[in-house]
Design a protein around this motif. Structure first.
Motif, PDB file in Angstrom:
ATOM      1  N   ASP A  48       0.819  -1.223   0.000  1.00 57.34           N
ATOM      2  CA  ASP A  48       0.000   0.000   0.000  1.00 57.34           C
ATOM      3  C   ASP A  48       0.848   1.267   0.000  1.00 57.34           C
ATOM      4  O   ASP A  48       0.331   2.374   0.107  1.00 57.34           O
ATOM      5  CB  ASP A  48      -0.958   0.004   1.201  1.00 57.34           C
ATOM      6  CG  ASP A  48      -0.220   0.064   2.535  1.00 57.34           C
ATOM      7  OD1 ASP A  48       1.007  -0.179   2.556  1.00 57.34           O
ATOM      8  OD2 ASP A  48      -0.873   0.352   3.554  1.00 57.34           O
ATOM      9  N   VAL A  49       2.155   1.102  -0.122  1.00 60.22           N
ATOM     10  CA  VAL A  49       3.080   2.237  -0.132  1.00 60.22           C
ATOM     11  C   VAL A  49       3.252   2.744  -1.561  1.00 60.22           C
ATOM     12  O   VAL A  49       3.363   1.952  -2.501  1.00 60.22           O
ATOM     13  CB  VAL A  49       4.450   1.816   0.454  1.00 60.22           C
ATOM     14  CG1 VAL A  49       5.452   2.950   0.371  1.00 60.22           C
ATOM     15  CG2 VAL A  49       4.283   1.354   1.895  1.00 60.22           C
ATOM     16  N   ALA A  50       3.275   4.057  -1.725  1.00 57.05           N
ATOM     17  CA  ALA A  50       3.412   4.647  -3.060  1.00 57.05           C
ATOM     18  C   ALA A  50       4.865   4.795  -3.486  1.00 57.05           C
ATOM     19  O   ALA A  50       5.171   4.770  -4.677  1.00 57.05           O
ATOM     20  CB  ALA A  50       2.726   6.001  -3.107  1.00 57.05           C
ATOM     21  N   ALA A  51       5.769   4.974  -2.518  1.00 57.17           N
ATOM     22  CA  ALA A  51       7.171   5.228  -2.845  1.00 57.17           C
ATOM     23  C   ALA A  51       8.055   4.861  -1.665  1.00 57.17           C
ATOM     24  O   ALA A  51       7.645   4.987  -0.509  1.00 57.17           O
ATOM     25  CB  ALA A  51       7.371   6.697  -3.216  1.00 57.17           C
ATOM     26  N   TYR A  52       9.273   4.430  -1.973  1.00 56.82           N
ATOM     27  CA  TYR A  52      10.225   4.023  -0.945  1.00 56.82           C
ATOM     28  C   TYR A  52      11.497   4.866  -1.022  1.00 56.82           C
ATOM     29  O   TYR A  52      12.070   5.050  -2.109  1.00 56.82           O
ATOM     30  CB  TYR A  52      10.605   2.548  -1.110  1.00 56.82           C
ATOM     31  CG  TYR A  52       9.494   1.588  -0.777  1.00 56.82           C
ATOM     32  CD1 TYR A  52       9.328   1.107   0.521  1.00 56.82           C
ATOM     33  CD2 TYR A  52       8.607   1.160  -1.761  1.00 56.82           C
ATOM     34  CE1 TYR A  52       8.308   0.223   0.836  1.00 56.82           C
ATOM     35  CE2 TYR A  52       7.585   0.267  -1.461  1.00 56.82           C
ATOM     36  CZ  TYR A  52       7.441  -0.201  -0.159  1.00 56.82           C
ATOM     37  OH  TYR A  52       6.427  -1.063   0.144  1.00 56.82           O
ATOM     38  N   TYR A  53      11.913   5.356   0.128  1.00 56.11           N
ATOM     39  CA  TYR A  53      13.193   6.048   0.251  1.00 56.11           C
ATOM     40  C   TYR A  53      14.311   5.022   0.418  1.00 56.11           C
ATOM     41  O   TYR A  53      14.163   4.039   1.162  1.00 56.11           O
ATOM     42  CB  TYR A  53      13.194   6.971   1.467  1.00 56.11           C
ATOM     43  CG  TYR A  53      12.386   8.231   1.299  1.00 56.11           C
ATOM     44  CD1 TYR A  53      12.993   9.407   0.837  1.00 56.11           C
ATOM     45  CD2 TYR A  53      11.033   8.264   1.619  1.00 56.11           C
ATOM     46  CE1 TYR A  53      12.258  10.573   0.688  1.00 56.11           C
ATOM     47  CE2 TYR A  53      10.290   9.433   1.467  1.00 56.11           C
ATOM     48  CZ  TYR A  53      10.908  10.579   1.007  1.00 56.11           C
ATOM     49  OH  TYR A  53      10.180  11.728   0.857  1.00 56.11           O
ATOM     50  N   ILE A  54      15.424   5.271  -0.275  1.00 51.91           N
ATOM     51  CA  ILE A  54      16.594   4.393  -0.180  1.00 51.91           C
ATOM     52  C   ILE A  54      17.809   5.257   0.171  1.00 51.91           C
ATOM     53  O   ILE A  54      18.012   6.328  -0.407  1.00 51.91           O
ATOM     54  CB  ILE A  54      16.843   3.650  -1.502  1.00 51.91           C
ATOM     55  CG1 ILE A  54      15.624   2.774  -1.852  1.00 51.91           C
ATOM     56  CG2 ILE A  54      18.105   2.789  -1.406  1.00 51.91           C
ATOM     57  CD1 ILE A  54      15.715   2.106  -3.221  1.00 51.91           C
ATOM     58  N   ARG A  55      18.595   4.786   1.132  1.00 54.21           N
ATOM     59  CA  ARG A  55      19.795   5.537   1.536  1.00 54.21           C
ATOM     60  C   ARG A  55      20.903   5.320   0.514  1.00 54.21           C
ATOM     61  O   ARG A  55      21.116   4.208   0.026  1.00 54.21           O
ATOM     62  CB  ARG A  55      20.257   5.082   2.922  1.00 54.21           C
ATOM     63  CG  ARG A  55      21.451   5.879   3.453  1.00 54.21           C
ATOM     64  CD  ARG A  55      21.630   5.655   4.955  1.00 54.21           C
ATOM     65  NE  ARG A  55      21.978   4.287   5.277  1.00 54.21           N
ATOM     66  CZ  ARG A  55      23.219   3.832   5.357  1.00 54.21           C
ATOM     67  NH1 ARG A  55      24.246   4.649   5.127  1.00 54.21           N
ATOM     68  NH2 ARG A  55      23.460   2.583   5.671  1.00 54.21           N
ATOM     69  N   ARG A  56      21.596   6.410   0.195  1.00 50.22           N
ATOM     70  CA  ARG A  56      22.699   6.350  -0.756  1.00 50.22           C
ATOM     71  C   ARG A  56      24.011   6.563  -0.025  1.00 50.22           C
ATOM     72  O   ARG A  56      24.207   7.588   0.621  1.00 50.22           O
ATOM     73  CB  ARG A  56      22.508   7.416  -1.840  1.00 50.22           C
ATOM     74  CG  ARG A  56      23.448   7.262  -3.016  1.00 50.22           C
ATOM     75  CD  ARG A  56      23.103   8.234  -4.110  1.00 50.22           C
ATOM     76  NE  ARG A  56      23.387   9.617  -3.715  1.00 50.22           N
ATOM     77  CZ  ARG A  56      23.204  10.662  -4.520  1.00 50.22           C
ATOM     78  NH1 ARG A  56      22.727  10.480  -5.727  1.00 50.22           N
ATOM     79  NH2 ARG A  56      23.477  11.885  -4.104  1.00 50.22           N
TER      80      ARG A  56
END
Length: 247
Positions: free
Chosen positions: A102-110
């Protein structure tokens, strides 16, 4: 797992793509939008069966929007040619992308790499960006530079990281510095923004100290020192170019 389209924009990235593309075989397709490269970028893409197109890059946000529009899947994994998704990140993505998501977008650490050192403590390695998203509920904004994915819907953070070695050597760093500072100066000029160069120069030592001490780059050895030093001068170059536009 829900089908995912990897999306990449390129300009003379043949060497980086040889490293990156073998790590994207888990994606349903790989879309590459190229800014008329003069190296073997397109040939490398063909070897890996990528969907390719060419378009002149004048605005990073609009370029990435167009690249996303070429993908066949709703879910987009946006990655740059000089980035590497870790095996742990790929496994995590595969585990969380299900029809029940149900999540629209995911943050990823760079995680930042400079002068061959993987930064562990620096603020540069603690930054999160939306890189995995449902394009029907999220997409890139139209910023000329430093574009980001925007959404008003539910987001989440992933645990594992992308490795980012943006500069293979100092020559490449200065070429990119010249390009990005010009784009930023143009953006400021379009917004009629001005800066007092005396104040910019006066504050430069504090900008360096904020980066070196406040953002823990001193924990990264000599690469951390030079990263902070070059970053403070990046700001000066940007505003000098802006001042030049008003002359």
């Amino acid at each position: 797992m829900i089908p995912v389209s990897a999306v990449i924009i390129t300009k003379n990235e043949a060497n980086n793509l040889k490293t990156l593309l073998p790590l994207l075989t888990w994606c349903d397709e790989v879309v590459v939008l190229d800014d008329y490269s003069t190296d073997d970028t397109l040939e490398v893409c063909k070897q890996f069966g990528c969907v390719t197109a060419q378009r002149k890059l004048e605005n990073f946000g609009l370029q990435k929007q167009y690249a996303v529009s070429l993908a066949k899947n709703r879910w987009i994994f946006s990655i740059d040619a000089d980035e590497i998704p870790t095996k742990e990140l790929v496994a995590e993505i595969q585990s969380i992308l299900t029809p029940e998501t149900d999540v629209a977008a995911y943050y990823i650490r760079r995680q930042h790499i400079f002068l061959k050192r993987v930064f562990k403590y620096s603020a540069e390695s603690k930054m999160y960006f939306i890189r995995l998203f449902d394009r029907n509920r999220a997409n890139f904004n139209s910023n000329k530079v430093h574009e980001t994915v925007d959404t008003n819907e539910k987001t989440n953070k992933l645990k594992y990281t992308i490795l980012h070695e943006s500069f293979q050597n100092l020559g490449q760093y200065f070429r990119k510095l010249n390009h990005y500072t010009s784009l930023l100066a143009e953006t400021h000029f379009e917004r009629r923004k001005k800066k007092n160069m005396f104040l910019v120069m006066l504050s430069n030592p504090f900008i360096f100290l904020k980066s070196y001490l406040g953002e823990l780059n001193f924990m990264e050895g000599m690469p951390g020192f030079f990263w902070s030093l070059l970053g403070s001068w990046y700001r000066i170059v940007k505003y000098l170019k802006l001042r030049e536009m008003y002359i």
